[in-house]
Scaffold this active site. Structure first.
Site, PDB file in Angstrom:
ATOM      1  N   LYS A   1       0.830  -1.212   0.000  1.00  0.00           N
ATOM      2  CA  LYS A   1       0.000   0.000   0.000  1.00  0.00           C
ATOM      3  C   LYS A   1       0.868   1.267   0.000  1.00  0.00           C
ATOM      4  CE  LYS A   1      -3.483  -2.683  -0.199  1.00  0.00           C
ATOM      5  NZ  LYS A   1      -4.352  -3.215   0.826  1.00  0.00           N
TER       6      LYS A   1
HETATM    7  C1  LIG Z   1      -5.379  -4.246   1.217  1.00  0.00           C
HETATM    8  C2  LIG Z   1      -6.856  -4.078   1.244  1.00  0.00           C
HETATM    9  C3  LIG Z   1      -7.642  -4.500   2.324  1.00  0.00           C
HETATM   10  C4  LIG Z   1      -7.094  -5.338   3.439  1.00  0.00           C
HETATM   11  O1  LIG Z   1      -5.994  -4.833   4.076  1.00  0.00           O
HETATM   12  P1  LIG Z   1      -5.003  -5.836   4.905  1.00  0.00           P
HETATM   13  O2  LIG Z   1      -4.107  -4.874   5.608  1.00  0.00           O
HETATM   14  O3  LIG Z   1      -4.298  -6.659   3.879  1.00  0.00           O
HETATM   15  O4  LIG Z   1      -5.841  -6.646   5.809  1.00  0.00           O
HETATM   16  C5  LIG Z   1      -8.978  -4.201   2.317  1.00  0.00           C
HETATM   17  N1  LIG Z   1      -9.551  -3.539   1.294  1.00  0.00           N
HETATM   18  C6  LIG Z   1      -8.842  -3.140   0.215  1.00  0.00           C
HETATM   19  C7  LIG Z   1      -9.536  -2.404  -0.885  1.00  0.00           C
HETATM   20  C8  LIG Z   1      -7.482  -3.409   0.153  1.00  0.00           C
HETATM   21  O5  LIG Z   1      -6.790  -3.049  -0.935  1.00  0.00           O
END
Ligand SMILES: *Cc1c(COP(=O)(O)O)cnc(C)c1O
Length: 378
Positions: free
Chosen positions: A180
């Site tokens: 991210k």
């Molecule tokens: C990455 C992501 C999540 C989940 O996040 P984690 O930290 O991997 O649990 C939820 N929603 C979206 C749209 C994502 O891209």
């Protein structure tokens, strides 16, 4: 191989984590408070609650707005499964709505059409890093007395007009997974302007207990009460130390992501087969992903070939996402079906996420573009 996404860790990040490891608090110490304050300030929200990952952030948000058995929550189908799963964690039913064909963002009209007397909330997803149409979504939520949640896991650092992502909905959830826009290894944050919701979320991440170990220590007390059923969704101090350090560099990374996007846009401009997603006016796109849609009759075969041939050429493309209502779990447990969200389903056949991360150099971007051109010519 150029991956589709990658974290950026500098020496100052390493030093920040080492300092936290040498401190008295490995978890729920001063770095958590400091990170929450810095995060809230950076997006312009009143409260930020840090949790162990983005999925925990979504679950915590659903609990805070009181989702339970019998409740329906509208979610877009073009998202990661966790957006819908968090509703199921609480015993609710996710109701899948279709997206706009140009942006792949939740279509407000499609969302409104799914509202029933059981609907309690809408979760909008800022897909690829582009904020949704919160003007329209806010009006719909108000008209039907629904909570509005932004799954902003892609969009940290983005904005809509003069409002930053993190302030666009009642509750805004972030993931700090390495892929991210910034990272704490694993981590998540929920931002809100509602103090009661922030308080309830702080309880939920700590077993529903009214004080944490550090607070009791400071008060010289062993007494605590569990007032709600919660989870252990805490994040550690050394993760938050990394978060504080990363947050300082976020704006620069978003600026670089936007430069890379501009270079891709220019290369693919006016091109017939590779078409970047549309960007709505007034949006500051955070470009977690750079998604293109392949055009033409054989787009699906072209996508398969493009994915494989790009790998051959050292370019790691990816596909975000398989529409959630098509996963076996949802087909079986919620009787979803093919044809329910035709725009998301059609888009799924032709989308490809090209490499996008701040340490990509211009020559890396050019290598991706050249590889795409070569594959088109096959
Ligand atoms: C990455 C992501 C999540 C989940 O996040 P984690 O930290 O991997 O649990 C939820 N929603 C979206 C749209 C994502 O891209």
């Amino acid at each position: 191989m150029i991956p589709y996404g990658r974290q950026t860790i500098d020496d100052d990040d390493v030093q920040a984590v080492v300092a936290a490891l040498r401190s008295d608090w490995l978890t729920t110490g001063p770095a958590v408070d400091e990170f929450e304050r810095a995060f809230a300030a950076s997006v312009g929200a009143k409260h930020a609650v840090a949790v162990s990952n983005g999925t925990a952030a979504l679950h915590t948000a659903m609990h805070a707005i009181g989702i339970g058995p019998g409740d329906e929550v509208i979610v877009p189908s073009m998202t990661f499964a966790a957006t819908a799963n968090c509703v199921v964690f609480c015993g609710g039913t996710p109701v899948f709505a279709d997206v706009n064909s140009d942006t792949l963002l939740l279509d407000p009209g499609a969302a409104e059409a799914k509202i029933t007397p059981r609907t309690k909330a809408i979760i909008a997803v800022d897909y690829a890093g582009q904020p949704c149409d919160y003007g329209a979504l806010r009006l719909i939520a108000e008209r039907h007395h629904l909570a509005l949640v932004d799954d902003a896991c892609h969009a940290l650092g983005g904005a809509l007009g003069d409002k930053k992502v993190g302030t666009l909905a009642d509750l805004n959830t972030f993931s700090l997974h390495p892929v991210k826009n910034m990272t704490t290894g694993e981590g998540g944050v929920i931002t809100t302007d509602h103090p009661e919701l922030a308080g309830s979320m702080r309880l939920f991440r700590n077993h529903g207990i009214t004080s944490d170990h550090r607070q009791r220590n400071a008060q010289g007390s062993w007494f605590y009460e569990m007032v709600d059923l919660g989870f252990n969704y805490r994040v550690t101090d050394f993760q938050c130390a990394l978060g504080i350090s990363q947050l300082k560099k976020l704006d620069g990374w978003i600026a670089r992501r936007r430069q890379i996007a501009a270079r891709y846009e220019e290369a693919f401009h006016g091109q017939s087969t590779v078409c970047p997603l549309g960007v709505r006016p007034g949006v500051l796109h955070a470009y977690h992903l750079f998604v293109v849609q392949l055009q033409g009759e054989n787009a699906s075969e072209m996508r398969a070939r493009m994915f494989a041939e790009l790998r051959e050429r050292g370019v790691g493309a990816n596909v975000h996402y398989i529409p959630v209502h098509l996963h076996p779990f949802y087909l079986k447990r919620f009787s979803t079906r093919v044809g329910q969200c035709p725009i998301a389903e059609r888009a799924y056949e032709r989308i490809l996420s090209l490499p996008m991360f701040p340490t990509m150099r211009d020559c890396d971007v050019d290598k991706v573009v050249t590889a795409v051109r070569e594959v088109e010519g096959i």
